[in-house]
Design an enzyme around this catalytic site. Structure first.
Site, PDB file in Angstrom:
ATOM      1  N   VAL A  11       0.838  -1.206   0.000  1.00  0.00           N
ATOM      2  CA  VAL A  11       0.000   0.000   0.000  1.00  0.00           C
ATOM      3  C   VAL A  11       0.871   1.254   0.000  1.00  0.00           C
ATOM      4  O   VAL A  11       0.639   2.190  -0.769  1.00  0.00           O
ATOM      5  CB  VAL A  11      -0.970  -0.038   1.207  1.00  0.00           C
ATOM      6  CG1 VAL A  11      -1.690   1.284   1.376  1.00  0.00           C
ATOM      7  CG2 VAL A  11      -1.978  -1.175   1.028  1.00  0.00           C
ATOM      8  N   GLU A 151      -7.518   1.841   1.754  1.00  0.00           N
ATOM      9  CA  GLU A 151      -7.097   1.567   0.375  1.00  0.00           C
ATOM     10  C   GLU A 151      -7.835   0.343  -0.155  1.00  0.00           C
ATOM     11  O   GLU A 151      -8.068  -0.598   0.570  1.00  0.00           O
ATOM     12  CB  GLU A 151      -5.579   1.329   0.379  1.00  0.00           C
ATOM     13  CG  GLU A 151      -4.979   1.196  -0.979  1.00  0.00           C
ATOM     14  CD  GLU A 151      -5.498   2.245  -1.944  1.00  0.00           C
ATOM     15  OE1 GLU A 151      -5.320   3.439  -1.689  1.00  0.00           O
ATOM     16  OE2 GLU A 151      -6.115   1.862  -2.968  1.00  0.00           O
ATOM     17  N   PHE A 152      -8.210   0.372  -1.435  1.00  0.00           N
ATOM     18  CA  PHE A 152      -8.979  -0.739  -2.007  1.00  0.00           C
ATOM     19  C   PHE A 152      -8.251  -1.437  -3.156  1.00  0.00           C
ATOM     20  O   PHE A 152      -8.873  -2.124  -3.951  1.00  0.00           O
ATOM     21  CB  PHE A 152     -10.355  -0.233  -2.480  1.00  0.00           C
ATOM     22  CG  PHE A 152     -11.169   0.361  -1.365  1.00  0.00           C
ATOM     23  CD1 PHE A 152     -11.812  -0.462  -0.454  1.00  0.00           C
ATOM     24  CD2 PHE A 152     -11.274   1.737  -1.201  1.00  0.00           C
ATOM     25  CE1 PHE A 152     -12.555   0.072   0.598  1.00  0.00           C
ATOM     26  CE2 PHE A 152     -12.002   2.284  -0.159  1.00  0.00           C
ATOM     27  CZ  PHE A 152     -12.652   1.445   0.744  1.00  0.00           C
ATOM     28  N   ARG A 154      -6.034  -3.980  -5.409  1.00  0.00           N
ATOM     29  CA  ARG A 154      -5.788  -5.417  -5.441  1.00  0.00           C
ATOM     30  C   ARG A 154      -4.334  -5.655  -5.786  1.00  0.00           C
ATOM     31  O   ARG A 154      -3.793  -4.978  -6.663  1.00  0.00           O
ATOM     32  CB  ARG A 154      -6.616  -6.088  -6.558  1.00  0.00           C
ATOM     33  CG  ARG A 154      -8.090  -6.103  -6.375  1.00  0.00           C
ATOM     34  CD  ARG A 154      -8.773  -6.398  -7.697  1.00  0.00           C
ATOM     35  NE  ARG A 154      -8.461  -5.355  -8.692  1.00  0.00           N
ATOM     36  CZ  ARG A 154      -8.762  -5.440  -9.989  1.00  0.00           C
ATOM     37  NH1 ARG A 154      -9.354  -6.514 -10.468  1.00  0.00           N
ATOM     38  NH2 ARG A 154      -8.464  -4.457 -10.815  1.00  0.00           N
ATOM     39  N   LYS A 204     -13.968  -0.306   4.821  1.00  0.00           N
ATOM     40  CA  LYS A 204     -12.891  -1.203   4.364  1.00  0.00           C
ATOM     41  C   LYS A 204     -13.192  -2.661   4.742  1.00  0.00           C
ATOM     42  O   LYS A 204     -13.136  -3.569   3.910  1.00  0.00           O
ATOM     43  CB  LYS A 204     -11.568  -0.742   4.986  1.00  0.00           C
ATOM     44  CG  LYS A 204     -10.415  -1.677   4.789  1.00  0.00           C
ATOM     45  CD  LYS A 204      -9.941  -1.686   3.368  1.00  0.00           C
ATOM     46  CE  LYS A 204      -8.923  -2.793   3.145  1.00  0.00           C
ATOM     47  NZ  LYS A 204      -8.399  -2.808   1.816  1.00  0.00           N
ATOM     48  N   LYS A 251     -15.896 -16.260  -9.229  1.00  0.00           N
ATOM     49  CA  LYS A 251     -15.101 -17.352  -9.791  1.00  0.00           C
ATOM     50  C   LYS A 251     -14.887 -18.401  -8.699  1.00  0.00           C
ATOM     51  O   LYS A 251     -14.272 -18.132  -7.670  1.00  0.00           O
ATOM     52  CB  LYS A 251     -13.769 -16.766 -10.295  1.00  0.00           C
ATOM     53  CG  LYS A 251     -12.875 -17.728 -10.984  1.00  0.00           C
ATOM     54  CD  LYS A 251     -12.543 -17.263 -12.421  1.00  0.00           C
ATOM     55  CE  LYS A 251     -11.750 -18.301 -13.208  1.00  0.00           C
ATOM     56  NZ  LYS A 251     -12.298 -19.649 -13.269  1.00  0.00           N
ATOM     57  N   GLY A 257      -7.284 -16.393  -0.579  1.00  0.00           N
ATOM     58  CA  GLY A 257      -6.099 -16.273   0.269  1.00  0.00           C
ATOM     59  C   GLY A 257      -5.630 -14.837   0.262  1.00  0.00           C
ATOM     60  O   GLY A 257      -6.423 -13.924   0.009  1.00  0.00           O
ATOM     61  N   CYS A 260      -5.288 -10.061   2.860  1.00  0.00           N
ATOM     62  CA  CYS A 260      -6.420  -9.211   3.235  1.00  0.00           C
ATOM     63  C   CYS A 260      -7.683  -9.977   3.613  1.00  0.00           C
ATOM     64  O   CYS A 260      -8.137  -9.878   4.748  1.00  0.00           O
ATOM     65  CB  CYS A 260      -6.714  -8.242   2.105  1.00  0.00           C
ATOM     66  SG  CYS A 260      -5.247  -7.307   1.670  1.00  0.00           S
TER      67      CYS A 260
HETATM   68  C1  UGA Z   1      -8.411  -7.618  -1.879  1.00  0.00           C
HETATM   69  C2  UGA Z   1      -9.499  -6.696  -2.419  1.00  0.00           C
HETATM   70  O1  UGA Z   1      -9.968  -7.180  -3.681  1.00  0.00           O
HETATM   71  C3  UGA Z   1      -8.997  -5.258  -2.575  1.00  0.00           C
HETATM   72  O2  UGA Z   1     -10.048  -4.407  -2.973  1.00  0.00           O
HETATM   73  C4  UGA Z   1      -8.433  -4.809  -1.213  1.00  0.00           C
HETATM   74  O3  UGA Z   1      -7.900  -3.495  -1.295  1.00  0.00           O
HETATM   75  C5  UGA Z   1      -7.355  -5.745  -0.771  1.00  0.00           C
HETATM   76  O4  UGA Z   1      -7.901  -7.087  -0.658  1.00  0.00           O
HETATM   77  C6  UGA Z   1      -6.839  -5.269   0.561  1.00  0.00           C
HETATM   78  O5  UGA Z   1      -7.605  -5.248   1.535  1.00  0.00           O
HETATM   79  O6  UGA Z   1      -5.707  -4.757   0.623  1.00  0.00           O
HETATM   80  P1  UGA Z   1      -6.307  -8.891  -2.960  1.00  0.00           P
HETATM   81  O7  UGA Z   1      -6.186  -9.578  -1.636  1.00  0.00           O
HETATM   82  O8  UGA Z   1      -5.110  -8.301  -3.589  1.00  0.00           O
HETATM   83  O9  UGA Z   1      -7.381  -7.690  -2.853  1.00  0.00           O
HETATM   84  O10 UGA Z   1      -6.852  -9.971  -3.987  1.00  0.00           O
HETATM   85  P2  UGA Z   1      -8.232 -10.312  -4.730  1.00  0.00           P
HETATM   86  O11 UGA Z   1      -8.059 -10.102  -6.171  1.00  0.00           O
HETATM   87  O12 UGA Z   1      -9.364  -9.657  -4.076  1.00  0.00           O
HETATM   88  O13 UGA Z   1      -8.312 -11.883  -4.464  1.00  0.00           O
HETATM   89  C7  UGA Z   1      -8.368 -12.412  -3.149  1.00  0.00           C
HETATM   90  C8  UGA Z   1      -8.499 -13.910  -3.183  1.00  0.00           C
HETATM   91  O14 UGA Z   1      -9.802 -14.283  -3.634  1.00  0.00           O
HETATM   92  C9  UGA Z   1      -7.515 -14.621  -4.117  1.00  0.00           C
HETATM   93  O15 UGA Z   1      -7.040 -15.783  -3.491  1.00  0.00           O
HETATM   94  C10 UGA Z   1      -8.359 -14.976  -5.339  1.00  0.00           C
HETATM   95  O16 UGA Z   1      -7.888 -16.104  -6.013  1.00  0.00           O
HETATM   96  C11 UGA Z   1      -9.707 -15.226  -4.681  1.00  0.00           C
HETATM   97  N1  UGA Z   1     -10.835 -15.017  -5.599  1.00  0.00           N
HETATM   98  C12 UGA Z   1     -11.105 -13.787  -6.096  1.00  0.00           C
HETATM   99  C13 UGA Z   1     -11.660 -16.094  -5.932  1.00  0.00           C
HETATM  100  O17 UGA Z   1     -11.447 -17.239  -5.467  1.00  0.00           O
HETATM  101  N2  UGA Z   1     -12.731 -15.888  -6.760  1.00  0.00           N
HETATM  102  C14 UGA Z   1     -13.013 -14.662  -7.275  1.00  0.00           C
HETATM  103  O18 UGA Z   1     -14.012 -14.553  -8.022  1.00  0.00           O
HETATM  104  C15 UGA Z   1     -12.190 -13.591  -6.938  1.00  0.00           C
END
Ligand code: UGA
Length: 434
Positions: A11, A151-152, A154, A204, A251, A257, A260
């Site tokens: 971040v 912060e949001f 990814r 958040k 998905k 994992g 966050c």
């Molecule tokens: C997440 C949030 O999406 C962000 O908005 C937030 O800012 C961030 O946490 C945080 O709090 O800092 P991130 O952890 O980087 O972001 O990753 P994501 O893309 O959200 O994925 C999280 C997990 O969910 C991954 O393991 C991904 O494989 C899984 N996932 C995601 C699924 O199994 N299915 C989906 O449809 C989407």
């Protein structure tokens, strides 16, 4: 504006570069001198899309500088961002000791009015806590305002998300600090939501817990799809066409994992508990996720009964594609459980951080997919890397002892799968024993 960002983690680094790109003078403070040196040379410390280009652009234009020296950084800045880690504790509480430490350090150098902005994910009430801490440290109330600005972004899409987010949330309690934030974020042209500090802090956690719940929900539907012969991708697609549901975060796979969702869902349950609210839905989302990440192990135990001495290939160690981060990655839980059952593990991920080698020193890390498949009894795809969806499936037939595939991220094309002599298990798209 002159900005100081404390912490060059995910971040902090992206925040620093985002503001530098928009013409601010940014000093990013990081206590790890190795990181400081690398970043000042234009070498990214994390694997992230477009990061190297942005870092070098900001260094060349002289809008960013990395240092260990918090003193100079704070004194010469109008706005100070706190972006340090807030790890999970064993009882699911959030450890904000790094925030406390930074606030104590800042207190020495608050020579004139400054806005202190908290970007770290912190429990509701932290803004008030920071205010109290500064007052206890002898800082007069007219020398600072505190903003909560979660912060949001990814991981993997961090640069894009910071510069093009859906919204910017600002919790404030003085008009003066609100105007400064408005000015700072004006060039981003993103919808600003101004609110109370407590609401900002809660937005958040509520957002992350909602998205995590959506994932656990579709994963439960996927498990049912496998039983009744429905295809989860069609189910999710048709559900997502309803604008109230949206196709995002639908998905199915082996669970969420990262640094966050697992932490923030638990933290929200704890925050609720402390305020007399029982978050039943979020607790269930956590429970579903903990079971979901072990689906591949359950499939294997049903199939082989005994896993001792069987060679298993793990493709993908990071918690998702586009990052080198392995924190709370489902693959870690799968490997741990397979090792407990006596299986032999060969793993491949071209990007996973080296840290994994200290977690599992006794497994074999392969340099390419093919080596990882040789003589294996089963391959488990744990991460949605493109490299895996493009896999030539004839190699599986050729190299593996038994060509069993557990596609934990539904990345393989079913059409392709059906062409080969494979035993294929998916998460909600059916199982095919060809
Ligand atoms: C997440 C949030 O999406 C962000 O908005 C937030 O800012 C961030 O946490 C945080 O709090 O800092 P991130 O952890 O980087 O972001 O990753 P994501 O893309 O959200 O994925 C999280 C997990 O969910 C991954 O393991 C991904 O494989 C899984 N996932 C995601 C699924 O199994 N299915 C989906 O449809 C989407």
């Amino acid at each position: 504006m002159n900005i100081c960002v404390i912490g060059a983690g995910y971040v902090g680094l992206i925040t620093s570069l985002g503001f530098a790109k928009h013409g601010n003078k940014v000093i990013c403070v990081e206590k790890d001198i190795e990181k400081v040196e690398k970043l000042n040379k234009g070498i990214p410390t994390i694997f992230e899309e477009n990061l190297e280009e942005l870092l070098n652009e900001c260094l060349i234009s002289n809008h960013i500088f990395f240092t260990k020296d918090i003193h100079h950084a704070v004194k010469s800045s109008d706005v100070i961002f706190i972006a340090v880690g807030t790890p999970e504790m064993d009882n699911w509480d959030v450890n904000i000791s790094q925030v406390t430490e930074v606030v104590n350090q800042i207190s020495y150098y608050l020579n004139e009015y400054k806005v202190i902005v908290n970007k770290s994910t912190v429990p509701v009430g932290t803004q008030k806590y920071v205010e109290k801490l500064l007052l206890e440290n002898g800082i007069s109330r007219d020398k600072f305002d505190i903003i909560s600005n979660p912060e949001f972004l990814r991981e993997g899409k961090a640069v894009h998300d910071f510069l093009n987010g859906d919204r910017i949330v600002v919790g404030y309690d003085s008009e003066k600090s609100k105007e400064i934030m408005e000015k700072l974020y004006e060039p981003f042209n993103i919808k600003l939501v101004f609110t109370q500090p407590e609401a900002a802090e809660l937005i958040k956690y509520a957002s992350n817990a909602f998205l995590a719940t959506k994932i656990s929900f579709i994963n439960e539907i996927a498990n049912l799809c496998n039983k009744v012969g429905a295809d989860v991708e069609t189910v999710a697609y048709a559900m997502g066409l309803d604008k109230r549901i949206s196709p995002e975060f639908m998905k199915a796979g082996i669970g969420f994992g990262g640094s966050c969702f697992p932490k923030d869902t638990k933290a929200l349950v704890r925050i609720g508990e402390k305020n007399g609210c029982d978050f039943k839905i979020v607790r269930s989302a956590i429970e579903v996720n903990e079971e979901q990440r072990l689906v591949p192990v359950r499939i294997l135990l049903e199939k082989f009964k005994e896993l001792k001495g069987k060679a298993m290939t793990i493709l993908g160690l990071t918690f998702k594609s586009g990052t080198n981060d392995i924190r709370e990655s489902p693959s870690l839980f799968i490997i741990k459980e397979l090792l407990r059952h006596g299986a032999i593990i060969k793993a491949y991920d071209s990007k996973a951080s080296n840290e994994i080698k200290s977690i599992f020193p006794d497994i074999t890390y392969c340099n390419n997919i093919i080596d990882s498949l040789v003589d294996s009894h089963c391959v488990i795809i744990c991460t949605d890397w493109e490299e895996f969806s493009a896999l030539d499936l004839s190699v599986l037939e050729e190299k593996m002892k038994s060509p069993i595939v557990i596609d934990g991220r539904n990345v393989l094309s079913l059409e392709e799968v059906k062409k080969y002599n494979l035993e294929y298990y998916s998460i909600g798209r059916g199982n095919y024993i060809n």
